[in-house]
Write an enzyme that holds these catalytic residues in place. Structure first.
Site, PDB file in Angstrom:
ATOM      1  N   ARG A  37      49.014 -41.643  -2.295  1.00  0.00           N
ATOM      2  CA  ARG A  37      47.817 -41.256  -1.747  1.00  0.00           C
ATOM      3  C   ARG A  37      47.155 -40.063  -2.327  1.00  0.00           C
ATOM      4  NH1 ARG A  37      49.242 -42.046   4.220  1.00  0.00           N
ATOM      5  NH2 ARG A  37      49.575 -44.094   4.459  1.00  0.00           N
ATOM      6  N   ARG A  41      41.389 -38.827   0.335  1.00  0.00           N
ATOM      7  CA  ARG A  41      40.621 -37.942   1.278  1.00  0.00           C
ATOM      8  C   ARG A  41      41.018 -36.419   1.018  1.00  0.00           C
ATOM      9  NH1 ARG A  41      42.237 -41.431   6.453  1.00  0.00           N
ATOM     10  NH2 ARG A  41      44.312 -41.507   5.415  1.00  0.00           N
ATOM     11  N   ARG A  50      32.580 -41.351  -2.475  1.00  0.00           N
ATOM     12  CA  ARG A  50      32.831 -42.407  -1.665  1.00  0.00           C
ATOM     13  C   ARG A  50      31.640 -42.501  -0.554  1.00  0.00           C
ATOM     14  NH1 ARG A  50      36.841 -44.558   1.140  1.00  0.00           N
ATOM     15  NH2 ARG A  50      35.160 -45.115   2.302  1.00  0.00           N
ATOM     16  N   ASP A  86      43.921 -51.182  -1.859  1.00  0.00           N
ATOM     17  CA  ASP A  86      44.234 -51.408  -0.772  1.00  0.00           C
ATOM     18  C   ASP A  86      45.288 -52.521  -0.546  1.00  0.00           C
ATOM     19  OD1 ASP A  86      44.240 -52.105   2.527  1.00  0.00           O
ATOM     20  OD2 ASP A  86      43.959 -49.982   2.382  1.00  0.00           O
ATOM     21  N   TYR A 161      50.251 -57.153   9.388  1.00  0.00           N
ATOM     22  CA  TYR A 161      48.678 -57.240   9.509  1.00  0.00           C
ATOM     23  C   TYR A 161      48.062 -58.359   9.931  1.00  0.00           C
ATOM     24  CZ  TYR A 161      48.383 -52.133   8.010  1.00  0.00           C
ATOM     25  OH  TYR A 161      48.490 -50.798   7.876  1.00  0.00           O
TER      26      TYR A 161
END
Length: 351
Positions: A37, A41, A50, A86, A161
């Site tokens: 990561r 962010r 973004r 992702d 998921y």
């Protein structure tokens, strides 16, 4: 099949890089470091780029995905880029209804729980992966001698998921299905394995020099369940890319008790989360496996002296293994100061 002659591993750009050297058990020219990561962010340039796009849109706009992948390499001088994507992108590209809901995570339009649901799953076609190939090609054209690591979710995490329909704390749904409906579970896992495997292959063929399988939720499993109901599908996912000859890395969180079984699916490097010291991980793996990890992400916001002491201990413990790529024991927290990451890279390179 082998890689094309213009692939970064074949034309000399990345074959002798510190990262690939360490992944192959050699002695690199400097101690390699990258972060899971690292693109995202924590970077103001990422947040600016973004603006106005959803997470899945940003993964599927090749120029944007490439730029996001490159940002931390420019900023931090890390020894690898990790492809910005992702784990549910293969589902999206296959035509499964899924979105990333801010503050929640991946949410499916409808959970996959019955034989009918599984039979109706669409196949991920080769053409659907074209945006991924384009993004990777744009990225490696800019990276030069810095390798790109391809990325995919391991089948258990993807299937978890799919069964829950959204993130879950205990993954009770998939853990129940593997015992209550083992044939159904195996079918779902094979679908997820093939989707992740095709996703990885597209990235490698387009220019990735290594590939990492992330099993984020495997830590919810005991060893017997992992070995009997999960490992075969993880191996199947990797079967899609073994002939390409790039280093393969396996990482899971909370998987200290599964390390040996996760290595046995057929990978070259084991990622280790922050819970297990690397010298103990090396002992459990028989002292023969290159390791990656495992600075505790919580310490990125601690005083520098605390982080430095911890990072030096990780390097010391990692030096017991045949080779060691420094990383975090999980992803970069969104609130991390990017300057700390840059300073940490400088420290690792100086040791």
């Amino acid at each position: 099949m082998t890689l094309i002659s213009s692939h970064p591993l074949m034309d000399g750009r990345t074959a002798n890089s510190p990262l690939i050297t360490a992944y192959r058990g050699g002695a690199p020219s400097r101690r390699p470091i990258w972060f899971m990561r690292q693109a995202g962010r924590s970077l103001p340039e990422y947040r600016k780029l973004r603006e106005g796009t959803t997470m899945l849109e940003s993964c599927l706009l090749p120029a944007m995905a490439a730029e996001i992948t490159l940002q931390p390499v420019r900023r931090h001088d890390v020894d690898a880029a990790i492809f910005f994507s992702d784990i549910v992108i293969p589902l999206k590209l296959a035509g499964v209804g899924v979105d990333i809901v801010p503050g929640v995570g991946p949410v499916l339009d409808a959970p996959i729980r019955t034989a009918k649901d599984i039979a109706a799953l669409p196949e991920l076609t080769d053409e659907a992966l074209d945006p991924i190939r384009e993004a990777v090609a744009l990225t490696v054209a800019e990276l030069g001698s810095t390798p790109l690591i391809g990325f995919a979710g391991a089948p258990f995490t993807v299937a978890a998921y799919m069964v829950e329909g959204r993130p879950s704390r205990d993954h009770l749904g998939p853990r129940t299905m593997m015992h209550a409906q083992p044939e159904l579970w195996a079918e779902l896992m094979n679908w997820a394995a093939d989707a992740s495997g095709k996703f990885l292959r597209a990235q490698i063929e387009a220019g990735a020099s290594a590939a990492q399988l992330f099993d984020s939720w495997a830590g919810s499993l005991g060893l017997a369940d992992y070995t009997n109901h999960v490992a075969p599908a993880s191996s199947r996912a990797l079967d899609h890319v073994r002939d390409l000859g790039v280093p393969l890395i396996h990482f899971g969180t909370g998987t200290s008790e599964l390390l040996g079984a996760m290595h046995d699916v057929g990978v070259d490097v084991m990622g280790v989360d922050y819970r297990l010291p690397l010298d103990e991980a090396n002992r459990r793996l028989g002292g023969t496996v290159p390791l990656q990890g495992n600075i505790d992400p919580a310490l990125l916001s601690a005083p520098w002296e605390v982080l430095e002491q911890h990072a030096r201990e990780v390097v010391r413990a990692g030096s017991t293994a045949p080779s060691h790529v420094v990383n975090l024991g999980h992803g970069v927290p969104p609130g991390t100061d990017p300057a700390v990451l840059t300073r940490l890279v400088d420290l690792i390179h100086s040791i």
